[in-house]
Design a protein around this motif. Structure first.
Motif, mmCIF file in Angstrom:
data_model
loop_
_atom_site.group_PDB
_atom_site.id
_atom_site.type_symbol
_atom_site.label_atom_id
_atom_site.label_comp_id
_atom_site.label_asym_id
_atom_site.label_seq_id
_atom_site.Cartn_x
_atom_site.Cartn_y
_atom_site.Cartn_z
ATOM 1 N N VAL A 159 -18.433 -10.133 4.231
ATOM 2 C CA VAL A 159 -19.209 -8.768 4.223
ATOM 3 C C VAL A 159 -18.174 -7.375 4.166
ATOM 4 C CG1 VAL A 159 -21.429 -9.899 5.466
ATOM 5 C CG2 VAL A 159 -19.666 -8.534 6.681
ATOM 6 N N GLU A 160 -18.899 -6.498 3.742
ATOM 7 C CA GLU A 160 -17.998 -5.341 3.719
ATOM 8 C C GLU A 160 -18.765 -3.945 3.766
ATOM 9 O OE1 GLU A 160 -15.706 -4.222 0.268
ATOM 10 O OE2 GLU A 160 -15.242 -6.385 -0.412
ATOM 11 N N ARG A 184 -13.509 -1.769 4.017
ATOM 12 C CA ARG A 184 -12.394 -1.499 2.683
ATOM 13 C C ARG A 184 -11.141 -0.704 2.848
ATOM 14 N NH1 ARG A 184 -10.702 -4.880 -0.666
ATOM 15 N NH2 ARG A 184 -12.605 -6.020 -0.635
ATOM 16 N N ALA A 185 -11.815 0.353 3.596
ATOM 17 C CA ALA A 185 -10.591 1.482 4.008
ATOM 18 C C ALA A 185 -9.541 0.980 4.932
ATOM 19 C CB ALA A 185 -11.127 2.770 4.762
ATOM 20 N N ASN A 186 -9.697 -0.184 5.512
ATOM 21 C CA ASN A 186 -8.518 -0.868 6.498
ATOM 22 C C ASN A 186 -8.294 -2.024 6.068
ATOM 23 O OD1 ASN A 186 -8.673 1.326 8.189
ATOM 24 N ND2 ASN A 186 -10.302 0.754 9.473
ATOM 25 N N TYR A 187 -8.455 -2.419 4.896
ATOM 26 C CA TYR A 187 -8.304 -3.765 4.125
ATOM 27 C C TYR A 187 -6.794 -4.341 4.672
ATOM 28 C CZ TYR A 187 -8.060 -7.620 0.774
ATOM 29 O OH TYR A 187 -7.928 -8.807 0.202
ATOM 30 N N ILE A 204 0.945 -1.190 0.088
ATOM 31 C CA ILE A 204 -0.168 0.093 -0.027
ATOM 32 C C ILE A 204 1.043 1.203 0.030
ATOM 33 C CG2 ILE A 204 -0.114 0.084 2.389
ATOM 34 C CD1 ILE A 204 -3.283 0.949 2.328
ATOM 35 N N SER A 205 0.492 2.280 -0.507
ATOM 36 C CA SER A 205 1.480 3.519 -0.648
ATOM 37 C C SER A 205 1.042 4.429 0.552
ATOM 38 C CB SER A 205 0.784 4.322 -1.990
ATOM 39 O OG SER A 205 -0.467 4.763 -2.012
ATOM 40 N N PHE A 263 -2.206 5.323 2.834
ATOM 41 C CA PHE A 263 -2.082 5.213 4.265
ATOM 42 C C PHE A 263 -2.208 6.360 5.023
ATOM 43 C CE2 PHE A 263 -1.010 2.464 7.847
ATOM 44 C CZ PHE A 263 -1.172 1.161 7.315
ATOM 45 N N PHE A 264 -2.708 7.356 4.342
ATOM 46 C CA PHE A 264 -2.795 8.803 4.956
ATOM 47 C C PHE A 264 -3.499 8.741 6.249
ATOM 48 C CE2 PHE A 264 -4.934 12.690 5.481
ATOM 49 C CZ PHE A 264 -3.890 13.526 5.716
ATOM 50 N N PRO A 265 -4.729 8.079 6.397
ATOM 51 C CA PRO A 265 -5.677 8.218 7.519
ATOM 52 C C PRO A 265 -4.843 7.747 8.729
ATOM 53 C CG PRO A 265 -6.763 7.173 5.772
ATOM 54 C CD PRO A 265 -5.404 7.229 5.237
ATOM 55 N N ALA A 266 -3.860 6.927 8.823
ATOM 56 C CA ALA A 266 -2.880 6.543 9.881
ATOM 57 C C ALA A 266 -1.733 7.424 10.014
ATOM 58 C CB ALA A 266 -2.557 5.090 9.762
#
Length: 379
Positions: free
Chosen positions: A263-264, A232-235, A153-154, A158-161
């Motif tokens: 489920v998603e 999905r945002a934390n896949y 992942i780029s 990963f900006f949210p973290a």
């Protein structure tokens, strides 16, 4: 005691509120519902401008002028009801950024809460400056940043973290630490980075209201049902790619023995309903301890693949895979542990029973609420 809980993640503050209320305290919860999960709050602040043309306008304004109209809206919703947030004996923030808005607005709200209430505490729960910095510096054996280090992942994705390492979030972190009366960690993933901090009061395990969670026994002739819930945002942060690869092998090797439910991004109430029929729940890989979803599933007798590292086993005096399965970032290891359970239903039922007993022993919402009260009163 009058208590204000600010913010919500995975129903933690709701369960704590239920424990505190049962003990006779007056509790108010204000939050945004934790995004799509829609957790209940006494005062629900609505996150606006997240869909359609309004979202495009919001993104444009932020890119051009650094203005976040969602943050401004949430701050205004809070301050329009500010009289409801005064006069509490204790205020607890669920995170350094409890409402998920820009740091300058979080500071305004925290300053107001500090001025108008007796004591204010921080719960280290979810990504924050301390835990992100610790993980990013590779002080854990593995962490949520492992997928980033491995190139899966780029940094942009990963900006949210990673944003918690930015100067404005570091400044928010310093501001919060200066103004709170104490800091509590919700599990070992947040406890370990805080060790040695003078305001750190220690780890208090997540409270679980077992009265709301019913065990459903499963019969030996049924297929084994495996549940995999994906945000999905934390896949990659949760290690869902490892789970999906292991599940692919399981379905190929044991098509007549298993049923897989995936489920998603569904609301909490629907998520719970979907996994009720499962025997095994795949939660997360990059953790040392269990998060809230794992604990609730364990209370229902599910066998959960999650964080259960050596530090966790030592703290609670447990054997490996006694109450849940330690999910390592290794597809072969996850496959083998699933295979053992599929071929050994007695083992599955044994872990299920152990999980229920462990949650009642270590995470009962009444006894955990008492621990919070002790920490607040003695600080």
């Amino acid at each position: 005691m009058r208590i204000l809980l600010v913010g919500e993640y995975s129903r933690l503050h709701n369960s704590l509120k239920e424990g505190l209320t049962a003990l006779g305290h007056e509790v108010r919860l204000v939050s945004t519902g934790d995004e799509f999960k829609n957790f209940p709050s006494d005062i629900l602040l609505k996150r606006k401008y997240n869909t359609g043309i309004s979202k495009k306008i919001k993104v444009g304004l932020f890119q051009l002028f650094g203005i976040d109209i969602s943050s401004i809206s949430l701050k205004n919703q809070f301050l329009q009801q500010k009289e409801k947030f005064k006069g509490f004996d204790v205020v607890q923030l669920i995170n350094e950024s409890p409402l998920g808005i820009l740091p300058k607005y979080e500071k305004e709200i925290i300053s107001f809460l500090k001025k108008n209430n007796e004591k204010i505490f921080l719960l280290s729960c979810g990504t924050d400056y301390t835990s992100v910095k610790f993980a990013y510096e590779k002080k854990f054996r593995y962490s949520i940043f492992t997928p980033l280090f491995e190139g899966k992942i780029s940094e942009k994705e990963f900006f949210p973290a990673l944003k918690y390492l930015n100067s404005e979030y570091k400044d928010l972190h310093n501001f919060v630490f200066e103004n709170v009366d104490g800091i509590i960690a919700s599990d070992l993933d947040y406890d370990i980075p805080l060790l040695g901090n003078k305001k750190y009061l220690g780890l208090i395990p997540n409270p679980v209201n077992t009265n709301k969670l019913q065990y459903s026994a499963f019969t030996s002739e049924d297929k084994i049902v495996i549940f995999h819930g994906i945000n999905r945002a934390n896949y990659y942060k949760k290690g869902n790619d490892y789970f999906e690869a292991a599940l692919s092998k399981i379905k190929q090797n044991y098509p007549s023995k298993v049923e897989v439910i995936t489920v998603e991004n569904i609301p909490y109430s629907e998520y719970i309903e979907k996994y009720n029929s499962a025997h095994i729940l795949l939660d997360q890989v990059f953790a040392y301890d269990q998060g809230y979803n794992a604990l609730e599933a364990m209370a229902k007798g599910k066998v959960v693949f999650t964080g259960a590292e050596t530090e966790f086993l030592e703290r609670y005096n447990l054997e490996e895979d006694e109450v849940c399965i330690n999910a390592l970032p290794n597809v072969g290891n996850i496959f083998e542990k699933l295979e053992i359970l599929i071929l050994n239903r007695e083992k599955l039922q044994e872990i299920s029973r152990n999980a229920i007993a462990f949650i009642e022993r270590a995470h009962n919402y009444i006894s955990i609420a008492k621990k919070y009260l002790d920490a607040w009163e003695n600080s």
